[in-house]
Design an enzyme around this catalytic site. Structure first.
Site, PDB file in Angstrom:
ATOM      1  N   ASN A 137      54.259 110.896   0.964  1.00  0.00           N
ATOM      2  CA  ASN A 137      53.618 110.625   2.257  1.00  0.00           C
ATOM      3  C   ASN A 137      53.881 109.216   2.797  1.00  0.00           C
ATOM      4  OD1 ASN A 137      51.967 109.760   0.112  1.00  0.00           O
ATOM      5  ND2 ASN A 137      50.096 109.941   1.320  1.00  0.00           N
ATOM      6  N   LYS A 160      60.365 108.079 -10.471  1.00  0.00           N
ATOM      7  CA  LYS A 160      60.482 109.523 -10.261  1.00  0.00           C
ATOM      8  C   LYS A 160      59.774 109.786  -8.936  1.00  0.00           C
ATOM      9  CE  LYS A 160      59.641 114.030 -10.265  1.00  0.00           C
ATOM     10  NZ  LYS A 160      59.571 114.599  -8.912  1.00  0.00           N
ATOM     11  N   HIS A 161      60.540 109.911  -7.867  1.00  0.00           N
ATOM     12  CA  HIS A 161      59.949 110.104  -6.553  1.00  0.00           C
ATOM     13  C   HIS A 161      59.760 111.600  -6.287  1.00  0.00           C
ATOM     14  CE1 HIS A 161      58.458 108.549  -2.920  1.00  0.00           C
ATOM     15  NE2 HIS A 161      59.317 107.567  -2.732  1.00  0.00           N
ATOM     16  N   ALA A 162      58.995 111.901  -5.240  1.00  0.00           N
ATOM     17  CA  ALA A 162      58.806 113.296  -4.830  1.00  0.00           C
ATOM     18  C   ALA A 162      60.158 113.913  -4.486  1.00  0.00           C
ATOM     19  CB  ALA A 162      57.873 113.360  -3.628  1.00  0.00           C
ATOM     20  N   SER A 163      60.301 115.191  -4.811  1.00  0.00           N
ATOM     21  CA  SER A 163      61.610 115.849  -4.685  1.00  0.00           C
ATOM     22  C   SER A 163      62.065 116.051  -3.249  1.00  0.00           C
ATOM     23  CB  SER A 163      61.580 117.198  -5.416  1.00  0.00           C
ATOM     24  OG  SER A 163      61.450 117.000  -6.808  1.00  0.00           O
ATOM     25  N   GLY A 212      49.368 110.497  -6.334  1.00  0.00           N
ATOM     26  CA  GLY A 212      49.644 111.889  -6.013  1.00  0.00           C
ATOM     27  C   GLY A 212      48.420 112.758  -6.149  1.00  0.00           C
ATOM     28  N   GLU A 234      46.284 106.753  -8.746  1.00  0.00           N
ATOM     29  CA  GLU A 234      45.687 106.787  -7.409  1.00  0.00           C
ATOM     30  C   GLU A 234      45.876 108.207  -6.910  1.00  0.00           C
ATOM     31  OE1 GLU A 234      45.416 107.434  -3.779  1.00  0.00           O
ATOM     32  OE2 GLU A 234      47.055 106.015  -3.410  1.00  0.00           O
ATOM     33  N   LEU A 235      44.756 108.943  -6.853  1.00  0.00           N
ATOM     34  CA  LEU A 235      44.837 110.372  -6.552  1.00  0.00           C
ATOM     35  C   LEU A 235      44.292 110.656  -5.148  1.00  0.00           C
ATOM     36  CD1 LEU A 235      43.766 111.569 -10.117  1.00  0.00           C
ATOM     37  CD2 LEU A 235      46.049 111.019  -9.265  1.00  0.00           C
ATOM     38  N   CYS A 268      45.912 109.564   1.694  1.00  0.00           N
ATOM     39  CA  CYS A 268      44.759 109.601   0.795  1.00  0.00           C
ATOM     40  C   CYS A 268      43.608 108.771   1.341  1.00  0.00           C
ATOM     41  CB  CYS A 268      45.152 109.095  -0.590  1.00  0.00           C
ATOM     42  SG  CYS A 268      46.382 110.101  -1.437  1.00  0.00           S
ATOM     43  N   GLU A 368      40.038 118.109  -0.257  1.00  0.00           N
ATOM     44  CA  GLU A 368      40.705 117.169   0.628  1.00  0.00           C
ATOM     45  C   GLU A 368      41.533 117.899   1.676  1.00  0.00           C
ATOM     46  OE1 GLU A 368      43.588 113.216   0.307  1.00  0.00           O
ATOM     47  OE2 GLU A 368      43.595 114.690  -1.315  1.00  0.00           O
TER      48      GLU A 368
END
Length: 464
Positions: A137, A160-163, A212, A234-235, A268, A368
């Protein structure tokens, strides 16, 4: 999930990437371990010079990387440029302040003498290889707010980033390389989620940070716990935005629109639950709904667009489920609640939406909403507002609008969140610690607290 750039404005797959092989991952780990042995001995001056160079390069690249981010995850290009500028600012902040934040600490002479020492001090030393598992995001900012302090502390990073943001991930690796950081200091791992466990269990990786979803956080935390490795999480967040009678209601309503719709509502720390005192509820509701309705939904590459598409088709489907469940259970939609007619068959758009008449049996009350959907509540007094604000499994940040000193003190004392913002919206800044409690995670990013999370806090005691 494939590692690919899929334009959320039209669903077109633009680029695909092969995941690293096991041998390639082993090579990256070997390189990182070797680099740490020498990089940890560099001076703050040397690290600051490299990070300042990275900031300068990022400023020069701002327009190009903004278009990449917008293409990969759909944020308005104006917001993408602002994100890049914010990252450069944070790099410079840590380049300037890291040495003082990690300076040796000296106990009082009395305590040193009482311990039997000739001298004693506390030193902050780097830990080693830190694995960062990051979301899509804010594809630059989420990484930089980890990387800048970690690199200044003398650590090395694996990303390791988001795909769905591989081009942004590769850009970051190249940015630090071009800035002159040693080869292996910051590496992007194009891997799927299933490969994370193997990397985290490698004995050379000493810690992990994740931003995430709650399930992702649980997974990483459980693996790290089994290996006795430090983590920062951090969720999710479902931040309350409380408006009380002494507030500037017009200003609160205007900020509320931005607080909910920022980043297409996919943040978030975005305000999501709007809790308004009955004395000003009608005025606020009218202004807030009008402001949400006026937002321009459209092509995120258009400079005039306020809200672009959601980042994925599944993300929109999840949002629709929450809204539909609420409506079926009796909630009232004041605006939005649909896919925009102009984009019904193209892209993953959703209208800015305000829903009221929320009850505790609705999923939207506890879950959320990751998109431009706001829930609006009416309360009778401060006690009810605080109780409702705390009636959430999350505790990331919070907002309260009031000019009553006693109300500010009460809110700051009793709210269950990692941040309290009074007469303004939540925003992260490198000088202030950022993080949450409850299911929003633990640990802190940014500020002195953030840079010290991945340090070995060492007592040095010297006897006669």
């Amino acid at each position: 999930m494939p590692i690919a750039t899929v334009n959320p404005a039209n669903g077109e797959t633009l680029k695909t990437y092969d995941a690293l092989t096991d041998e390639e991952i082993k090579h990256r780990l070997l390189l990182a371990a070797g680099t740490f042995r020498t990089y940890r001995t560099t001076t703050f001056f040397e690290r600051a010079r490299l990070l300042q160079t990275a900031a300068d390069l990022l400023d020069a690249d701002r327009d190009d990387i903004a278009r990449v981010m917008t293409t990969e995850m759909g944020k308005p290009v104006v917001a993408a440029r602002a994100e890049a500028a914010k990252c450069a600012k944070a790099m410079r902040w840590y380049a300037e302040h890291a040495q003082e934040l990690l300076a040796d600490e000296h106990p009082s002479a009395r305590d040193v003498e009482d311990s039997g020492a000739v001298s004693a001090h506390v030193r902050y030393r780097p830990l080693g290889i830190v694995l960062a598992v990051m979301p899509w995001n804010f594809p630059l900012w989420q990484v930089v707010r980890f990387a800048a302090p970690a690199l200044m502390a003398g650590n090395v990073g694996l990303l390791k980033h988001a795909s769905n943001v591989p081009q942004t991930a590769l850009y970051l690796q190249d940015l630090f390389r071009r800035a002159g950081f040693p080869d292996g200091c910051f590496q992007t791992l194009l891997i799927g989620s299933r490969a994370v466990e193997g990397v985290l269990r490698d004995e050379r990786v000493v810690a992990a940070t994740l931003t995430g979803s709650e399930p992702a956080g649980r997974s990483v935390a459980s693996i790290a716990g089994d290996e006795v490795k430090k983590t920062v999480l951090e969720l999710g967040g479902s931040d309350p935005f409380v408006v009380l009678p002494s507030a500037d209601v017009a200003k609160a309503a205007k900020v509320a629109v931005t607080a909910r719709a920022q980043n297409n509502g996919q943040s978030c720390i975005a305000a999501k639950r709007f809790i308004v005192h009955t004395d000003v509820y009608d005025e606020f509701a009218e202004l807030f709904v009008s402001g949400m309705r006026a937002l321009r939904v459209g092509d995120p590459m258009d400079e005039s667009t306020d809200v672009g598409p959601l980042a994925s088709e599944q993300g929109r489907a999840d949002l629709e489920e929450l809204v539909d469940d609420a409506v079926e259970c009796g909630a009232t939609v004041l605006c939005g609640g649909q896919r925009p007619e102009a984009y019904a068959k193209s892209g993953w758009y959703y209208e800015p939406t305000v829903i009221t008449d929320i009850t505790q049996d609705m999923r939207i009350h506890r879950e959320e909403t990751f998109g431009p959907v706001a829930t609006l509540y009416r309360v009778g007094d401060l006690d009810e507002a605080v109780a409702l604000a705390n009636d959430s499994p999350f505790g990331l940040s919070s907002n309260v609008w009031t000019h009553d000193a006693a109300e500010i003190d009460r809110f700051a004392r009793d709210i269950e969140a990692g941040g309290v913002y009074v007469n303004g919206m939540t925003a992260s800044h490198p000088a202030f610690p950022f993080g949450g409690i409850k299911r929003s995670g633990y640990g802190r990013e940014l500020s002195a607290h953030g840079i010290r999370e991945f340090c070995n806090i060492t007592t040095v005691w010297v006897g006669a």
